[in-house]
Each structure stands twice: as structure tokens, then as C-alpha cells.
Design a protein around this motif. Structure first.
Motif, PDB file in Angstrom:
ATOM      1  N   UNK A 130      48.763  24.958  33.663  1.00  3.54           N
ATOM      2  CA  UNK A 130      47.827  23.768  34.122  1.00  3.54           C
ATOM      3  C   UNK A 130      46.540  24.202  35.027  1.00  3.54           C
ATOM      4  N   UNK A 131      46.782  25.365  36.079  1.00  2.00           N
ATOM      5  CA  UNK A 131      45.797  25.888  36.714  1.00  2.00           C
ATOM      6  C   UNK A 131      44.694  26.211  35.752  1.00  2.00           C
ATOM      7  N   UNK A 132      44.991  26.932  34.708  1.00  2.00           N
ATOM      8  CA  UNK A 132      43.902  27.569  33.752  1.00  2.00           C
ATOM      9  C   UNK A 132      43.103  26.274  33.207  1.00  2.00           C
ATOM     10  N   UNK A 133      44.060  25.523  32.660  1.00  2.00           N
ATOM     11  CA  UNK A 133      43.212  24.023  32.196  1.00  2.00           C
ATOM     12  C   UNK A 133      42.476  23.508  33.177  1.00  2.00           C
ATOM     13  N   UNK A 134      42.829  23.393  34.303  1.00  2.00           N
ATOM     14  CA  UNK A 134      41.871  22.573  35.351  1.00  2.00           C
ATOM     15  C   UNK A 134      40.543  23.421  35.594  1.00  2.00           C
ATOM     16  N   UNK A 135      40.827  24.922  35.693  1.00  2.00           N
ATOM     17  CA  UNK A 135      39.657  25.628  35.638  1.00  2.00           C
ATOM     18  C   UNK A 135      38.751  25.436  34.827  1.00  2.00           C
ATOM     19  N   UNK A 136      39.198  25.367  33.564  1.00  2.00           N
ATOM     20  CA  UNK A 136      38.097  25.087  32.447  1.00  2.00           C
ATOM     21  C   UNK A 136      37.457  23.664  32.386  1.00  2.00           C
ATOM     22  N   UNK A 137      37.877  22.833  33.225  1.00  2.00           N
ATOM     23  CA  UNK A 137      37.388  21.524  33.266  1.00  2.00           C
ATOM     24  C   UNK A 137      36.130  21.761  34.086  1.00  2.00           C
ATOM     25  N   UNK A 138      36.122  22.829  34.938  1.00  2.00           N
ATOM     26  CA  UNK A 138      34.735  22.873  35.735  1.00  2.00           C
ATOM     27  C   UNK A 138      33.616  23.242  34.768  1.00  2.00           C
ATOM     28  N   UNK A 139      32.525  22.809  34.914  1.00  3.58           N
ATOM     29  CA  UNK A 139      31.224  22.843  33.884  1.00  3.58           C
ATOM     30  C   UNK A 139      30.525  24.382  34.448  1.00  3.58           C
ATOM     31  N   UNK A 140      30.911  25.026  35.101  1.00  2.00           N
ATOM     32  CA  UNK A 140      30.520  26.302  35.642  1.00  2.00           C
ATOM     33  C   UNK A 140      30.158  27.340  34.375  1.00  2.00           C
ATOM     34  N   UNK A 141      29.099  27.863  34.012  1.00  2.00           N
ATOM     35  CA  UNK A 141      29.225  28.635  32.745  1.00  2.00           C
ATOM     36  C   UNK A 141      29.734  30.195  33.506  1.00  2.00           C
ATOM     37  N   UNK A 142      29.734  30.524  34.469  1.00  2.00           N
ATOM     38  CA  UNK A 142      30.262  31.645  35.006  1.00  2.00           C
ATOM     39  C   UNK A 142      31.456  31.306  35.956  1.00  2.00           C
ATOM     40  N   UNK A 143      32.517  31.916  35.841  1.00  2.00           N
ATOM     41  CA  UNK A 143      33.571  31.567  36.509  1.00  2.00           C
ATOM     42  C   UNK A 143      34.239  33.148  37.302  1.00  2.00           C
ATOM     43  N   UNK A 144      34.778  33.075  38.429  1.00  2.00           N
ATOM     44  CA  UNK A 144      35.511  34.130  39.091  1.00  2.00           C
ATOM     45  C   UNK A 144      36.989  33.801  39.102  1.00  2.00           C
ATOM     46  N   UNK A 145      37.691  34.516  38.775  1.00  2.00           N
ATOM     47  CA  UNK A 145      39.357  34.223  38.662  1.00  2.00           C
ATOM     48  C   UNK A 145      39.856  35.438  39.814  1.00  2.00           C
ATOM     49  N   UNK A 146      40.360  34.841  40.904  1.00  2.00           N
ATOM     50  CA  UNK A 146      40.661  35.685  41.942  1.00  2.00           C
ATOM     51  C   UNK A 146      42.328  35.607  42.021  1.00  2.00           C
ATOM     52  N   UNK A 147      43.042  36.541  42.098  1.00  2.00           N
ATOM     53  CA  UNK A 147      44.219  36.432  42.307  1.00  2.00           C
ATOM     54  C   UNK A 147      44.792  37.092  43.566  1.00  2.00           C
ATOM     55  N   UNK A 148      45.539  36.210  44.359  1.00  2.00           N
ATOM     56  CA  UNK A 148      45.890  36.450  45.773  1.00  2.00           C
ATOM     57  C   UNK A 148      47.219  36.214  45.965  1.00  2.00           C
ATOM     58  N   UNK A 149      47.804  36.448  47.167  1.00  2.00           N
ATOM     59  CA  UNK A 149      49.275  36.143  47.402  1.00  2.00           C
ATOM     60  C   UNK A 149      49.307  35.767  48.920  1.00  2.00           C
TER      61      UNK A 149
END
Lengths: 498, 106
Positions: A139-158
Motif C-alpha cells: 500500500x505504501x508503494x502505491x501511495x508513493x506513486x500517487x505523488x506526481x513528482x518525477x524524482x522520488x527518494x525512498x528512504x528506509x528507517x527504523x
């Protein structure tokens, strides 16, 4: 002014463009800093400030020409400055176009460290109740791609995200699958202690171009005090992890951040020297935040903003000295501020945006399915305050960004309309942080006179402007080298008009 | 001069908006109550130092210095008010033009 100049000035009246001013408080005659709506600046005297506003600056003077060129004044019969200023303003606010570009996936709260200042309120290593599920990850990936930004930074945290590496793999593989059609430019970062790095992780990271960010609080004695582990070898294992990443992925594929406790403030030179020794070319001297265990431990760890500023100035002196001797190492936050001061472009940094970066520039997908506008808002939830949760992962992005919480943040997140900020000369270079204000005072607007965020940024900007005005040539060359990411020797000279 | 400090201002020289912004800007160091009748031409500022913020930063401002700071801040805000009056509407025009150029309809 001569009698003739007076006549000319009174006959020929320029008009003012919007600008702000501040007294730097250094007792120099040119102690007034004026800044235009688009972030250009000049130093001047109190007398000239009064003359400027009273339309008494002589037309042919150097100051008049500088005022005209930098959009403090315009000539009614002359060139119309509005289009130029609009173009500069558009550059400065360019982060608004495109939607959220930074997407943080909190894949687990588990961690083997017991850092005193932990903002996360971590969970024990055993068990998986605090891990992100496969369902929420998709679901989180689906939400991310709903952003129109052509460049995306995916950061993994804990917590420690590498303890949930299988989830990271699943997320990246799903992103790759969707991106075949989406064709975005995607960067991956894992924020990790690096204590659990292994060959499988490194191989996967090499294939997907993953970069790493880790914590290094300084030399052994400081790092191990701040970031204890049961084996008491946090520093050694961090260094081992840094070396492993560099050897497999490249020297610049790992960066480090330092978190400053009150003990850290005693050792600015030692912290910087450690970063130089390890071979980093940037350091981030960030202060403690009022979240998580840091807030609970505030009596032992915390320090005033003024103490932090004193530390920062000492650290900056040391950094400038090292750089002028030939070693390039930049302070990250300083570089961001310099970018805002000396160029018409936005640094893009989430905390230095107006309208705010939380939500509009970054989104956080928590392990339990909650969506937050910033990492700090998510940390507040771990402290029992979930007021700033935008919604859940099963809601579309549009609904999340038009939620009541987002409206509250927006209404308190545009500094051009906030009391205190509207009059501040540093407005073009600063940003709104309603989440921090809410965390500290219960009010997302806060009161500027009591705002640590404000005091800190004003202190840093005043110091930087003072260096730009008064610093030795070598100091100014170092600052320009940080801005341009070129070595000190490549910067011939930088002059700052007064 | 001792505390509390009283500063009498002519309303026609110091509009209430200027006074309020001054009080806001100085709130960390000075606690200021604005006093005055609607019919009167004057405003009186009753100024006290704020209670000590922390043990590390005691407020040691004396009333003479405080008076100087208040007057300077008032005069600075008068200047800001004048800039604001002359440039009224221009910020909105610049922002509007910038958004339009970016393809965003305000």
C-alpha cells in the motif's frame, strides 16, 4: 550630499520594492542587513536605511545602483522588475511543483542499540510485532506513486531497518515492477547503524544503487557513550560497516550524521577530526530534537539553543581552518543555508521551506500503516500524541493531503503570514516547522520570541552573514567552496560588497 | 531608572500596529502591557523584565537599556510600516506572477 545632489534626489523619486531589514548587533557601522523579497541582500548603515526609505539615495551612487540591481527599488519610468522578480521567486519556491518527493518507509522499530537520545522509542530485537507487514508495504508503494513528482527518494528507517531486510527487498522489487511503467527517477537510501550489514545486503544494494546513511557521534569514547550496545562496541562495528559499504559500493555511497548531546558540545574539534580521519567530506552537526527518549532524558542530555550556537561557531571555525589547509569537509546545514543566501534556488531541505515541507515535500509510512507528514510527527505518535497522523495507508494520497491535520499544518506553515516571521529579514532563507512548535509548546504556530527553531536559525544566519561581511578571504573562499562543492584551491576569491 | 518602566507614546506617531509588533518582538526579554484609552491621544507602555528564563540565562537587563531597546524597536517598526504601506500589494503581484509562470492557477 551636496546641494545639487539633494535637488536631484528630491526631483527624481525611485519607488520601493518590498524588503525587510535586521540589525546584526555587531556594533559595526554597516550593521543593517536588508533583504529583498527574492532573497537578495545588502549590508548598509542605519543612516542609509533611513535615506533609502525617505527617497534620499542619490541616483548615481554605488548604493543606488546596487539597490536597483538587487530589486530593492525600481524606477517608475524605467525597467519593470516584476517579471524578473517573479522568475526568481518561482525558482525559490520550485519545491512546490511536483508533490512529495521524499518517502520514508519505517520498516521496523526493532533495534539492538539503546541510544539515550533515541527519537524513535525503539522495540526489542526479538519478535515482529513492530515490523511493517507485506500488505502495508505494498500500500505504501502505491501511495508513493500517487505523488506526481518525477524524482522520488525512498528512504528506509527504523529502529534498525536492516533487521527487516526482507521487507526492504520486497518494497524495492515492487517499486521496480511499478516503475517500469511509471519511469520515475528513484533514489534509495537506508538509514542504518550498519551493524547488521552482510554480503547479501551489499550485493542487493549494488544492483539497486542503494546509498547508506549512518550515525557517527564522534570518537570512540563519545560514540559509545551516546549509542551503547550490550557488547559495548558500537563505534567499532559502525566503522566496520562503513568500510564494508565503501569497499563494495564505493567511497561516497555512505554518509554519516552526528547527534549532539550535552557531552558532545565539549568536543567540537574532536568530532570533526574524527570525520576527517574516517574520510567523510561532509558532517551534519544537528542538535537534539524534543522527541522520543530525547525528551524523556532531556534533563541529562539537553542543552539550550545558546549553548548549541556557541558549539556551532567553535565547530565552524575549526572546519574553516581545516578546509583552508586543503581538506574538503563541509557542514551540511551551513551549506543549505549558503545555497539559499547566495543563489536564487531553493535548497529543497524539508525544514527550510515555506509553505512547509512536512506532507507537501515528504511523507512517512509507519510500520503500523499510519501515514505522517514528517518523521517528527511520527515520533510524536510513539510518545502518545497521534494528532498529526494524516490517515492510514489504505486512503488515497489526495485524501491524506487534504486531511484536517494537513489543513492545520498549512495554516501554520507559511511563514510569510506568521507573526514575527513576516517582518524578519531572514524570511527568504528560512522555513516553517509547525511540528516542532507543536511538540515543544502544544501550538503549531508558536511564539517566535520563545521558539528554539527560530532562535537557532536566526543565530546561524546572523553568524553566516557576519562571516560573509567580515570574514577573511580564506573564510569566504571556504564557504563558497561548500556551496559549489569545489575544493578551496579552485576558488580564487569571493568579495562581498558592503 | 528603575522598574517598572513607563513609556508614553503619541498615537499619531506610533500606531497601535507598530506598538503591538514591538511588544511581540521583545516578549522574550520584556513583558509589556499596553495601556491607553480610546479617547486619549497617548498610549502608555508598562515595561517589566521577564522572569528569568533559565538558570543559565538570567535576565539582567536594566531599565535604561530597556528603554533604549523599546524605542529603537518602535522606530524600526515605523520604518517597516512605511515600507509596507508603499509596497502594499506588490508581494502578492510577484507571487501571483511566479505561480502563473509555474503553471499554477492561484
Amino acid at each position: 550630499m551636496s546641494y545639487l545632489e539633494n535637488i536631484i534626489a528630491s526631483e527624481y523619486k525611485y519607488r520601493l520594492l518590498p524588503f525587510r531589514f535586521i540589525r546584526l548587533g555587531t556594533k559595526k557601522t554597516n550593521d543593517v542587513l536588508i533583504t529583498s523579497e527574492t532573497g537578495e541582500y545588502l549590508f548598509t548603515t542605519e543612516e542609509k536605511l533611513n535615506a533609502l526609505i525617505n527617497k534620499k539615495i542619490p541616483k548615481g551612487s554605488w548604493f543606488y545602483k546596487a539597490l536597483l540591481a538587487r530589486h530593492f527599488i525600481y524606477e517608475p519610468e524605467g525597467h519593470n522588475p516584476i517579471q524578473e522578480m517573479a522568475a526568481q521567486y518561482k525558482s525559490r519556491k520550485s519545491f512546490l511543483v511536483g508533490g512529495p518527493a521524499l518517502h520514508i518507509f519505517v520498516v521496523t522499530l526493532r533495534c539492538n542499540h539503546t541510544c539515550q537520545y533515541c527519537q524513535v522509542s525503539r522495540a526489542p530485537v526479538g519478535g515482529h510485532t513492530h515490523d511493517m507487514s507485506e500488505y502495508h508495504a505494498r500500500l505504501a508503494v502505491d501511495r508513493m506513486f500517487e505523488s506526481p513528482s518525477p524524482a522520488l527518494t525512498v528512504e528506509f528507517q527504523g529502529g534498525e531497518p536492516l533487521l527487516s531486510f526482507e521487507r526492504i527487498k520486497q518494497i524495492i522489487e515492487y517499486i521496480s515492477e511499478k516503475n517500469a511503467a511509471e519511469k520515475r527517477d528513484i533514489q534509495y537510501v537506508i538509514s542504518s547503524t550498519l551493524h547488521h550489514i552482510n554480503d547479501e545486503i551489499l550485493t542487493f544494494s549494488k544492483v539497486h544503487g542503494i546509498q547508506f546513511s549512518t550515525s557517527l557521534d564522534g570518537p570512540n569514547f563519545l560514540h559509545n557513550t551516546n549509542r551503547p550496545t550490550p557488547e559495548k562496541n558500537s563505534y567499532e562495528r559502525t566503522l566496520h560497516g562503513i568500510e564494508a559499504v565503501r569497499s563494495e559500493l564505493g567511497h561516497d555511497n555512505v554518509s554519516a550524521l552526528t547527534t549532539l548531546t550535552s557531552k558532545s558540545l565539549l568536543y567540537p574539534e574532536e568530532i570533526i577530526d574524527e570525520y576527517v580521519k574516517i574520510g567523510f567530506n561532509s558532517i551534519s552537526l544537528r542538535p537534539l530534537s524534543p522527541y522520543g527518549f530525547a525528551k524523556k532524558s532531556s534533563q541529562r542530555l539537553d542543552y539550550s539553543v545558546n549553548e548549541y550556537l556557541k558549539f556551532y561557531k567553535r565547530a565552524l571555525d575549526h572546519l574553516i581552518k581545516i578546509n583552508s589547509e586543503g581538506t574538503f569537509i563541509a557542514e551540511s546545514y551551513t551549506s543549505l543555508l549558503l545555497s539559499s543566501i547566495m543563489t536564487p534556488f531553493s535548497s529543497g531541505y524539508v525544514d527550510l521551506r515555506s509553505p512547509l515541507g512536512a506532507g507537501l515535500g515528504a511523507l512517512i509510512y509507519n510500520y503500523d500503516g499510519g501515514v505522517y507528514p514528517s518523521d517528527e510527527a511520527r515520533m510524536l505518535k510513539e510518545m502518545g500524541e497521534s494528532d498529526l497522523m494524516l490517515g492510514t495507508l489504505d486512503q488515497p494520497l489526495e485524501q491524506l493531503l487534504t486531511s484536517v491535520q494537513m489543513e492545520i499544518l498549512l495554516s501554520s506553515g507559511i511563514i510569510e503570514g506568521l507573526p514575527g516571521c513576516t517582518d524578519c529579514a531572514y524570511l527568504p532563507y528560512c522555513g516553517a516547522d509547525p511540528v516542532e512548535h507543536y511538540a515543544r509548546s502544544g501550538d503549531p504556530i508558536g511564539h517566535r520570541s520563545f521558539s528554539d527553531f527560530c532562535t537557532r536559525n536566526m543565530g546561524l544566519l546572523t553568524h553566516l552573514f557576519t562571516l560573509l561581511r567580515d570574514g577573511e578571504r580564506s573564510t569566504q573562499r571556504v564557504l563558497v567552496s561548500w556551496l559549489t562543492r569545489r575544493s578551496f584551491n579552485d576558488i580564487s576569491s569571493y568579495g562581498c560588497e558592503i | 531608572m528603575t522598574w517598572p518602566l513607563h513609556i508614553k507614546l503619541n498615537k499619531s506617531n506610533y500606531p497601535i500596529s507598530v506598538v503591538q509588533r514591538t511588544v511581540y518582538a521583545l516578549a522574550r526579554d520584556l513583558s509589556i502591557i499596553i495601556d491607553g484609552d480610546e479617547d486619549s491621544n497617548h498610549i502608555v507602555l508598562n515595561v517589566q523584565p521577564t522572569i528569568i528564563i533559565s538558570d543559565q540565562n538570567p535576565n539582567t537587563l536594566d531599565s535604561d537599556k530597556a528603554r533604549e531597546i523599546v524605542i529603537r524597536m518602535l522606530n524600526d517598526f515605523i520604518l517597516r510600516e512605511r515600507v509596507g504601506e508603499e509596497t502594499r500589494g506588490l508581494r502578492e503581484i510577484i507571487a501571483h506572477a511566479a505561480l502563473k509562470e509555474a503553471g499554477i492557477r492561484p
